[in-house]
Motif scaffolding. Structure first.
Motif, PDB file in Angstrom:
ATOM      1  N   MET A 186       0.821  -1.205   0.000  1.00 24.41           N
ATOM      2  CA  MET A 186       0.000   0.000   0.000  1.00 24.41           C
ATOM      3  C   MET A 186       0.856   1.257   0.000  1.00 24.41           C
ATOM      4  N   GLU A 187       1.913   1.254   0.793  1.00 28.96           N
ATOM      5  CA  GLU A 187       2.781   2.439   0.856  1.00 28.96           C
ATOM      6  C   GLU A 187       3.471   2.692  -0.481  1.00 28.96           C
ATOM      7  N   ARG A 188       3.872   1.624  -1.155  1.00 23.73           N
ATOM      8  CA  ARG A 188       4.543   1.794  -2.450  1.00 23.73           C
ATOM      9  C   ARG A 188       3.626   2.405  -3.502  1.00 23.73           C
ATOM     10  N   HIS A 189       2.325   2.263  -3.319  1.00 22.71           N
ATOM     11  CA  HIS A 189       1.375   2.806  -4.290  1.00 22.71           C
ATOM     12  C   HIS A 189       0.640   4.032  -3.739  1.00 22.71           C
ATOM     13  N   GLY A 190       1.244   4.689  -2.766  1.00 25.82           N
ATOM     14  CA  GLY A 190       0.683   5.928  -2.266  1.00 25.82           C
ATOM     15  C   GLY A 190      -0.515   5.768  -1.348  1.00 25.82           C
TER      16      GLY A 190
END
Length: 211
Positions: A186-190
């Protein structure tokens, strides 16, 4: 004489209309054929599922799983739903079906609103699938719930179980499931993921991502 020659190259009146009508008829025939093939497949699939349910009559969990799988397939056919990878609801239903098939649990899915998939939405669905798999493996319950809501600029998904729960602070950071496949993805995709769990009180994974 020149005026008559000017009309010679024009197509007969009404020809374009007949061509359009012919094209529409062919498209209608193709759709009817696709529906007929789909109906035959649905019929065979229902019969196969009923046979499997009869064989599993002594296992209520398996009967429930088989029935829900068949229900999803029939809904897709009856309502002419687009391919699962094209919408959030379709992708979540497909992920739920995969987890049900792999782990013999029931996944209840509710989606409020819908939107086309995008890289961010597909990443959210993949994180939800991992959260479902985690619940299937570790919660100790037969039913896991997924609730998704499509808002103006974002999508929220909640994966909940009423299982044995755990203390998130005791999960080693190198445990791949939660740390990488859910939170990290989730963090990698904002987006972001929040895991709420207490021993004995179940687990909720909240996912929030862009549309």
């Amino acid at each position: 004489g020149g005026g008559g020659g000017g009309g010679a190259g024009r197509p007969p009146r009404g020809g374009g209309g007949r061509a359009r009508a012919g094209g529409a008829a062919r498209r209608g025939g193709s759709r009817a054929l696709a529906r007929a093939v789909g109906a035959a497949h649905a019929h065979d699939s229902v019969l196969q599922t009923l046979a499997m349910i009869r064989r599993a009559a002594d296992d209520p969990r398996e009967v429930s799983r088989l029935a829900r799988t068949q229900e999803r397939e029939l809904r897709t056919w009856l309502y002419d739903r687009p391919a699962p990878e094209l919408t959030l609801s379709g992708a979540l239903e497909a992920a739920a079906a995969e987890v049900e098939e792999a782990h013999a649990i029931t996944v209840e899915v509710v989606v409020v609103g819908d939107c086309p998939t995008s890289p961010a939405v597909l990443a959210l669905v993949a994180a939800a699938r991992e959260a479902l798999t985690n619940a299937a493996k570790h919660s100790g319950v037969d039913v896991v719930q997924v609730y998704a809501e499509v808002l103006e600029d974002r999508v929220e998904v909640f994966v909940r179980d009423r299982g044995k729960g755990f203390d998130p602070s005791t999960v080693p950071p190198d445990r791949y499931g939660l740390a990488q496949s859910v939170v990290g993805r989730m963090e990698r995709h904002g987006g972001r993921a929040v895991v709420c769990s207490t021993p004995g009180s179940g687990t909720e994974v909240r996912l929030e991502g862009r549309r």
